[in-house]
Design a protein around this motif. Structure first.
Motif, PDB file in Angstrom:
ATOM      1  N   THR A  30     -48.880 -56.395 -14.725  1.00  7.70           N
ATOM      2  CA  THR A  30     -49.865 -55.776 -15.550  1.00  7.70           C
ATOM      3  C   THR A  30     -50.899 -57.063 -16.124  1.00  7.70           C
ATOM      4  O   THR A  30     -52.120 -56.557 -16.118  1.00  7.70           O
ATOM      5  CB  THR A  30     -49.429 -54.749 -16.746  1.00  7.70           C
ATOM      6  N   TRP A  31     -50.176 -57.921 -16.517  1.00 15.12           N
ATOM      7  CA  TRP A  31     -51.117 -58.942 -17.368  1.00 15.12           C
ATOM      8  C   TRP A  31     -52.007 -59.522 -15.963  1.00 15.12           C
ATOM      9  O   TRP A  31     -53.069 -60.060 -16.000  1.00 15.12           O
ATOM     10  CB  TRP A  31     -50.179 -60.117 -17.754  1.00 15.12           C
TER      11      TRP A  31
ATOM     12  N   LYS B 151     -51.877 -48.600 -20.323  1.00 12.19           N
ATOM     13  CA  LYS B 151     -53.205 -48.241 -20.861  1.00 12.19           C
ATOM     14  C   LYS B 151     -54.399 -49.287 -20.536  1.00 12.19           C
ATOM     15  O   LYS B 151     -55.383 -49.024 -20.077  1.00 12.19           O
ATOM     16  CB  LYS B 151     -53.179 -47.739 -22.251  1.00 12.19           C
ATOM     17  N   ARG B 152     -54.018 -50.384 -20.982  1.00 12.34           N
ATOM     18  CA  ARG B 152     -55.051 -51.405 -20.857  1.00 12.34           C
ATOM     19  C   ARG B 152     -55.424 -51.987 -19.369  1.00 12.34           C
ATOM     20  O   ARG B 152     -56.571 -52.361 -19.064  1.00 12.34           O
ATOM     21  CB  ARG B 152     -54.459 -52.772 -21.542  1.00 12.34           C
ATOM     22  N   THR B 153     -54.271 -51.823 -18.520  1.00  8.16           N
ATOM     23  CA  THR B 153     -54.510 -52.007 -17.097  1.00  8.16           C
ATOM     24  C   THR B 153     -55.295 -50.899 -16.397  1.00  8.16           C
ATOM     25  O   THR B 153     -56.502 -51.141 -15.807  1.00  8.16           O
ATOM     26  CB  THR B 153     -53.268 -51.955 -16.341  1.00  8.16           C
TER      27      THR B 153
ATOM     28  N   ARG C 249     -53.769 -60.824 -28.530  1.00  9.32           N
ATOM     29  CA  ARG C 249     -54.685 -59.952 -27.917  1.00  9.32           C
ATOM     30  C   ARG C 249     -53.868 -58.423 -27.941  1.00  9.32           C
ATOM     31  O   ARG C 249     -54.553 -57.520 -28.215  1.00  9.32           O
ATOM     32  CB  ARG C 249     -55.234 -60.388 -26.463  1.00  9.32           C
TER      33      ARG C 249
ATOM     34  N   TRP D  35     -55.243 -54.963 -29.436  1.00  5.45           N
ATOM     35  CA  TRP D  35     -55.184 -53.945 -28.675  1.00  5.45           C
ATOM     36  C   TRP D  35     -54.494 -52.702 -29.157  1.00  5.45           C
ATOM     37  O   TRP D  35     -54.344 -51.626 -28.677  1.00  5.45           O
ATOM     38  CB  TRP D  35     -54.623 -54.264 -27.272  1.00  5.45           C
TER      39      TRP D  35
ATOM     40  N   LEU E  12     -48.508 -49.558 -23.630  1.00  6.23           N
ATOM     41  CA  LEU E  12     -49.759 -50.168 -24.113  1.00  6.23           C
ATOM     42  C   LEU E  12     -50.494 -50.884 -22.639  1.00  6.23           C
ATOM     43  O   LEU E  12     -51.759 -50.823 -22.445  1.00  6.23           O
ATOM     44  CB  LEU E  12     -49.708 -51.122 -25.362  1.00  6.23           C
TER      45      LEU E  12
ATOM     46  N   ILE F 178     -54.759 -57.261 -15.138  1.00  9.35           N
ATOM     47  CA  ILE F 178     -55.780 -57.281 -16.212  1.00  9.35           C
ATOM     48  C   ILE F 178     -56.688 -58.523 -16.265  1.00  9.35           C
ATOM     49  O   ILE F 178     -58.006 -58.440 -16.280  1.00  9.35           O
ATOM     50  CB  ILE F 178     -55.148 -57.111 -17.574  1.00  9.35           C
TER      51      ILE F 178
ATOM     52  N   SER G 224     -57.804 -49.124 -18.367  1.00  9.96           N
ATOM     53  CA  SER G 224     -59.125 -49.106 -18.852  1.00  9.96           C
ATOM     54  C   SER G 224     -59.754 -50.490 -18.443  1.00  9.96           C
ATOM     55  O   SER G 224     -60.925 -50.635 -18.368  1.00  9.96           O
ATOM     56  CB  SER G 224     -58.906 -49.312 -20.367  1.00  9.96           C
ATOM     57  N   ALA G 225     -58.986 -51.404 -17.631  1.00 17.39           N
ATOM     58  CA  ALA G 225     -59.796 -52.799 -17.207  1.00 17.39           C
ATOM     59  C   ALA G 225     -60.105 -52.183 -15.852  1.00 17.39           C
ATOM     60  O   ALA G 225     -60.768 -53.117 -15.183  1.00 17.39           O
ATOM     61  CB  ALA G 225     -58.674 -53.660 -17.103  1.00 17.39           C
TER      62      ALA G 225
ATOM     63  N   GLU H  22     -60.592 -59.018 -15.271  1.00 21.53           N
ATOM     64  CA  GLU H  22     -61.458 -59.576 -16.304  1.00 21.53           C
ATOM     65  C   GLU H  22     -62.375 -60.753 -15.681  1.00 21.53           C
ATOM     66  O   GLU H  22     -63.430 -61.178 -16.112  1.00 21.53           O
ATOM     67  CB  GLU H  22     -60.780 -60.139 -17.674  1.00 21.53           C
TER      68      GLU H  22
END
Lengths: 542, 106
Positions: free
Chosen positions: A34-35, A143-145, A111, A115, A140, A38, A147-148, A42
């Motif tokens: 996931t990192w 979710k961030r993945t 970060r 978040w 989390l 993302i 929304s990226a 980015e």
């Protein structure tokens, strides 16, 4: 302000199933994956993430709690953090990598706070960011993945890489197991973040972690490093799955008759536990925890208490049988060899992150608790995601017209009957689990085991392609088998004891072997020493 | 491993089918079913994702226990893990209860 991010494009697939064109494909949806996803998004890349299970619950982190190597950037604290485990790791770490992982972990953890990760505060009111709750963290991250702008394919194990005419990796394909069809992603770069290999030992959260990414990468020609550092075992209740090295630090370990197992300890005494387990049951009781520690444990790690609360055992006042579960290269530090700061592997277009990549660069040959592992997942994921995105965007061109499928074992037609995947897995476990072979290593037993593993590999290559629904299990078994062979060949090559690798026929550290052991190959497994930057200087001076 | 889908609590939302990392459940015309119990890795995450507290995972990782749904309801354990990690409305404060930092280095 919300940035509009380019998304991977879905193509029509003539075979049924789904196909995408992307810049970066990430295999694995745990922390590293996931990192990576993302970080690639980015950078402006179109990203697909394919997870064998469900991104958010997959992997060893999601069901656990983990420490994080989150260290204040003050130079003295940094120096102490880097120096603290150099001896345990056998002096194979790299200061350059430790420093950049500390920097990256610090920045990305901050970060996470932005978040909305609910970090606790200490008595001084300041946040404490050196621990993460797996379910909360990975919910989390999913979710961030999303929304990226990343396209997530859940329950979509990858089976093989795609390689173009030049040998560069150009995507991957696999199956959607809940649809019983296939997926294909053409991508300019692929990040392998499929985790380590724990050989289906039922250590917490590891049943998806069968070394799949290792096998796929090796089929494309990738190399490994440190596969001898692959014999970590974790303590759990004999009947249960939940491991927690930290908490067993407050335990007393006893034989059936109640007498204390000499030398047994969670840290620095696990081999004594293994020796005792060879002769009979071993029990633990967390009797060294005072009231305050007990309350802190309960509040901090609810998952730890599930096996006890649900069987009516009070782990502080009653003893319970324990076992050691193989964690292989999850807690072990071996993995795909990375060749530069972007976490590139030796194959163009292929990057590695998390437990799939070697963690020797920051841990050497030993990892104690999870904190370095979590930091590595965050950092190597971020490095690999950016590296893969930059590589793919620089080389972006018309998709290669001809790509070939790189998969071999279990995927190609052959004269003999397809293997029974359950039997294959058991045969590998019989070689990888025993403390006598993997924990207490010697040349004789490693060689004998390798003979059996090599024969098994030949059987795999001579067997017909697996059909649905055995296909995934067969590839898992083949990956476990290949992993065991790199492990034991590397263990044989390191004729000393260093880090977690312990040879009873070479029980001392040998200063001349302060090098890495590189390995690779499928039909023929090879190993080769590679100098440690500082080790090379030492050897030259001798 | 997973033992129970409580038919009185389950609303067939099928979140467990999606969230299980080892694909243990199957959708059906009615309530989801435990289709591949032996594949369960005893990670307890399906319990956390079940909004109805309809699931029960036994801590025995190797062998099914054949736990009875009535016994599970009476035990008070259904939903206990979800409450403990702060994933219910009345337990949200527990999401930041982690005090592991007090245990590190002891």
């Amino acid at each position: 302000m919300v940035a509009i991010r380019p998304r991977a494009e879905r193509r029509n697939d003539s075979n049924g199933g789904v196909s995408f064109d992307a810049d970066v494909l990430v295999l694995g949806g745990g922390p590293a994956g996931t990192w990576a996803a993302i970080s690639a998004a980015e950078r402006g890349a179109r990203v697909v993430l394919a997870d064998k299970g469900f991104c958010g619950t997959s992997g060893a982190t999601a069901p656990s709690g983990t420490g994080v190597w989150y260290v204040d950037p003050a130079p003295a604290q940094r120096e102490a953090a880097m120096a603290s485990r150099e001896a345990a790791g056998g002096y194979l770490q790299s200061r350059h990598w430790m420093a950049r992982v500390l920097d990256e972990t610090y920045a990305q953890s901050n970060r996470l706070a932005e978040w909305g990760y609910p970090y606790p505060a200490g008595d001084d009111g300041q946040p404490r960011r050196n621990s993460l709750q797996g379910p909360e963290y990975m919910r989390l991250m999913r979710k961030r993945t999303k929304s990226a702008g990343v396209t997530i394919l859940d329950h979509s194990p990858a089976l093989e890489l795609l390689v173009d005419d030049s040998g560069a990796v150009a995507g991957a394909s696999g199956v959607r197991r809940q649809h019983e069809d296939s997926w294909t992603v053409r991508a300019g770069a692929v990040v392998v973040a499929t985790g380590g290999c724990a050989f289906l030992s039922k250590t917490l959260g590891s049943n998806g972690l069968t070394g799949d990414g290792y096998l796929m990468a090796a089929e494309a020609g990738a190399e490994f490093s440190g596969m001898e550092f692959s014999n970590a075992y974790a303590i759990s209740a004999a009947f249960g799955s939940v491991t927690k090295t930290l908490f067993f630090g407050w335990a007393t370990f006893t034989y059936e008759d109640g007498s204390v197992v000499p030398g047994a300890a969670s840290k620095g005494g696990r081999k004594a536990i293994a020796r005792a387990l060879l002769h009979g049951p071993v029990y633990a009781q967390l009797d060294k925890a005072d009231e305050q520690v007990r309350a802190t444990m309960r509040a901090s790690q609810p998952n730890f208490f599930l096996p006890y609360d649900r069987t009516g055992i009070d782990p502080f006042t009653e003893r319970f049988p324990i076992t050691l579960r193989l964690e292989g290269t999850i807690r072990g530090t071996g993995g795909l060899r990375i060749t530069d700061d972007s976490c590139a592997t030796t194959v163009p277009g292929l990057f590695a992150a998390g437990d799939a990549a070697t963690r020797e660069l920051i841990c050497g040959g030993f990892t104690g608790g999870g904190s370095h592992n979590a930091a590595w997942a965050i950092s190597s994921g971020s490095f690999a995601g950016r590296g893969a995105a930059d590589y793919a965007l620089q080389t972006r061109r018309a998709p290669a017209t001809s790509v070939r499928r790189a998969g071999t074992a279990g995927l190609q037609a052959a004269p003999r009957r397809a293997l029974d995947p359950a039997q294959l897995a058991r045969a590998v476990q019989d070689e990888a689990y025993p403390y006598e072979t993997n924990y207490f290593r010697n040349a004789e037993r490693l060689t004998a085991s390798l003979g059996r593993l090599d024969r098994l590999w030949r059987e795999v290559t001579e067997a017909d392609a697996a059909a649905w629904p055995d296909l995934i299990r067969t590839r898992e078994g083949a990956a476990m088998l290949a992993t065991a062979r790199w492990m034991y060949r590397s263990a044989l090559a390191r004729t000393e004891s260093r880090g977690m690798h312990w040879r009873e026929d070479h029980p001392q550290l040998d200063a001349r072997q302060r090098h890495y052991v590189t390995s690779g190959g499928l039909d023929e497994v090879w190993t080769e020493p590679r100098p440690h930057d500082e080790g090379a200087l030492v050897e030259a001076a001798e | 491993m997973i033992e129970i889908i409580d038919p009185e609590r389950c609303t067939a939302c099928n979140i467990c089918v999606t969230a299980c990392p080892t694909n243990v459940f199957d959708k059906t015309e009615g309530l989801p079913v435990i289709a591949r119990q032996a594949d369960c890795q005893t990670c307890f995450l399906c319990e956390l994702y079940c909004p109805e507290d309809a699931l029960f995972v036994s801590p025995f990782a190797e062998q099914p226990q054949g736990i009875d749904v009535v016994a599970a309801r009476q035990s008070g354990l259904l939903g206990s893990y979800r409450r403990a990690v702060g994933w219910t409305k009345d337990s949200e404060h527990l999401r930041e209860a982690d005090r592991s930092f007090r245990l590190f280095g002891q």
